[in-house]
Design an enzyme around this catalytic site. Structure first.
Site, PDB file in Angstrom:
ATOM      1  N   GLY A  41       0.876  -1.129   0.066  1.00 44.17           N
ATOM      2  CA  GLY A  41      -0.122  -0.045   0.000  1.00 44.17           C
ATOM      3  C   GLY A  41       0.843   1.278   0.129  1.00 44.17           C
ATOM      4  O   GLY A  41       1.560   1.320   1.106  1.00 44.17           O
ATOM      5  N   HIS A  42       0.958   1.724  -1.030  1.00 39.00           N
ATOM      6  CA  HIS A  42       1.720   3.017  -1.219  1.00 39.00           C
ATOM      7  C   HIS A  42       1.089   4.232  -1.304  1.00 39.00           C
ATOM      8  O   HIS A  42       0.200   4.631  -2.453  1.00 39.00           O
ATOM      9  CB  HIS A  42       2.717   2.857  -2.589  1.00 39.00           C
ATOM     10  CG  HIS A  42       3.608   1.709  -2.409  1.00 39.00           C
ATOM     11  ND1 HIS A  42       4.251   1.292  -3.496  1.00 39.00           N
ATOM     12  CD2 HIS A  42       3.790   0.860  -1.441  1.00 39.00           C
ATOM     13  CE1 HIS A  42       4.891   0.252  -3.152  1.00 39.00           C
ATOM     14  NE2 HIS A  42       4.792  -0.140  -1.911  1.00 39.00           N
ATOM     15  N   GLN A 210       7.242  -3.909  -0.156  1.00 42.18           N
ATOM     16  CA  GLN A 210       7.517  -4.225   1.065  1.00 42.18           C
ATOM     17  C   GLN A 210       9.001  -3.633   1.428  1.00 42.18           C
ATOM     18  O   GLN A 210       9.231  -2.312   1.147  1.00 42.18           O
ATOM     19  CB  GLN A 210       7.800  -5.894   1.055  1.00 42.18           C
ATOM     20  CG  GLN A 210       6.401  -6.554   0.969  1.00 42.18           C
ATOM     21  CD  GLN A 210       5.672  -6.524  -0.381  1.00 42.18           C
ATOM     22  OE1 GLN A 210       6.335  -6.686  -1.335  1.00 42.18           O
ATOM     23  NE2 GLN A 210       4.528  -5.987  -0.515  1.00 42.18           N
TER      24      GLN A 210
END
Ligand code: GDP
Ligand code: IMO
Ligand code: MG
Length: 407
Positions: A41-42, A210
């Site tokens: 989730g960026h 990640q």
């Protein structure tokens, strides 16, 4: 000379990769993801606009770059389409988004297996994101995975799904078929795409997902994700040689967080940990889980510098530390009399050596040059730089695109 630069996280994820990549992406022709899936989730914040990307590379709000999702990724079709729709609604031209034909598809049975294996682990659960990432990479390694190239051959797709999911395969096929017209126009020959770009002198920003300490081979195994998140993974994930890489930029928070289970030596179980969580809004982008918080860990950082061959680094979330009276860096690990390295992170009885720094109260959000930081913040940043042993490119002082201080 090739211009492929890798930007990746050197802790346990959520270092602010999205935010940093968004700031640099305007200088590049392509921004590429090489691994992971929608476990990532960026977050991007541009003015009043805030969005979280799962699989689309974080250059998407800049006009210049094309976005490439590489062959080392695993992608769920429903989530992909939802993300494309979300971006289209913001006025983004989603035809700029290309997907490698070598990428693997995540199906509903992968998520089901992810949940079942977490349940089976009981108290030893990994705390996965539940997205089916591990099972999808398992199928890839077991040579029963389904690639985006396979989606073009309906006979093959039907046979593979039946063989992988038994009787449920037909239902999975039925759920998949209506999605294909939305997905297939984005699929390209991923090897030709990347190499033709490099040969034409295009600038490629390779975005990690990640973090280094979640790498399947070199992270805190088994409390890791199922892909290679380190710089070497960028080569295998895009099908390029190491000679194509120019810079490897490590992104680190000014402190540490981890979401999910596993070793975290510098974790704070006290009010300071809670203060970091509140000030840094440390809740998972994908799952909303509270992130575990702790001091910057120089032992872990040095390990990550080695694994990635970092050429420079970017520090994020320095502003979050404003208001703390004292700030620590974990500078060493000991087992009894013996100085040990990150390989001992999970050992019972591990003792930490800390270096302490004076805090500061200033609001840093308007600082635009590292040299303009208030003295205590500058001293802390200098200590982070020494711990890393590579030059700093920038320090991020807020979630917004422009809140960044350069050297
Ligand atoms: P990623 O997975 O590495 O892209 O990071 P995430 O987006 O999951 O988590 C980072 C969070 O911190 C997001 O909410 C960002 O908006 C926020 N963030 C990034 N950089 C900064 C910063 O320098 N200061 C503050 N206060 N927030 C930041
Ligand atoms: P970004 O790209 C933080 C963690 C999960 C869990 C472990 C395995 O946003 O930094 P998985 O679903 O991958 O099998 O879960 O890895 N994890 C992340 N933690 N940021 C991420 O991505 C993560 N992706 C996976 O919490 O501990
Ligand atoms: Mg994240």
């Amino acid at each position: 000379m090739s211009t492929a630069d890798i930007f990746l996280g050197i802790q346990w994820g959520d270092e602010g990769k999205g935010r940093v990549v968004d700031s640099y992406a305007a200088d590049y022709d392509i921004v590429a993801r090489f691994g992971g899936g929608d476990n990532a989730g960026h977050t991007l914040v541009v003015g009043a606009q805030k969005l979280a990307l799962r699989i689309v590379p974080s250059g998407v709000l800049q006009e210049r770059p094309q976005l490439f999702i590489g062959g080392g990724t695993v992608i769920g079709l429903g989530g992909l389409i939802a993300e494309l729709d979300m971006l289209a609604a913001l006025g983004v031209d989603t035809s700029r988004i290309k997907i490698s034909d070598r990428a693997h598809v995540v199906f509903s049975y992968h998520a089901a297996r992810d949940a079942a294996s977490e349940t089976a682990r009981g108290a030893a659960a990994l705390g996965t994101t539940g997205r089916g990432i591990g099972p999808a990479y398992t199928d890839k390694a077991a040579r029963v995975g389904i690639t985006f190239a396979d989606l073009r051959d309906l006979g093959l797709l039907a046979a593979r799904l039946r063989s992988n999911a038994g009787d449920a395969g037909d239902a999975v096929l039925a759920a998949t078929l209506p999605l294909l017209p939305r997905v297939l126009p984005h699929v390209v020959d991923g090897v030709s795409y990347v190499h033709e770009a490099l040969e034409a002198g295009k600038r490629v920003l390779i975005e990690g997902a990640q973090g280094t300490l979640l790498d399947v081979g070199y992270g805190t195994y088994p409390f890791v994700t199922s892909s290679h998140t380190i710089a070497g993974g960028a080569c295998t994930g895009l099908g390029i040689g190491p000679t194509a890489i120019r810079r490897v930029v490590g992104i680190a928070k000014a402190y540490c967080t981890r979401v999910g289970a596993g070793p975290f030596p510098s974790e704070l179980h006290d009010a300071t940990g809670d203060a970091l969580r509140t000030a840094g809004a440390e809740f998972g982008t994908v799952t909303g889980r509270p992130r575990r918080c702790g001091w910057f860990d120089a032992v872990a950082a040095r390990y990550a510098v080695r694994l990635n061959g970092l050429t420079s680094a970017v520090i994020t979330k320095l502003d979050v530390l404003s208001g703390l009276e004292k700030i620590a860096i974990v500078s060493g690990y000991r087992l009894g009399e013996r100085e040990v390295g990150f390989e001992a992170a999970a050992q019972p009885g591990l003792q930490l050596e800390c270096q302490w720094f004076d805090g500061w109260d200033d609001d840093l959000s308007a600082v635009r040059k590292i040299a303009d930081l208030p003295k205590p913040a500058a001293r802390y940043v200098a200590a982070l730089q020494r711990a890393l042993g590579v030059p700093l490119d920038a320090v991020s002082l807020g979630p917004e695109r422009s809140s960044i201080a350069l050297v």
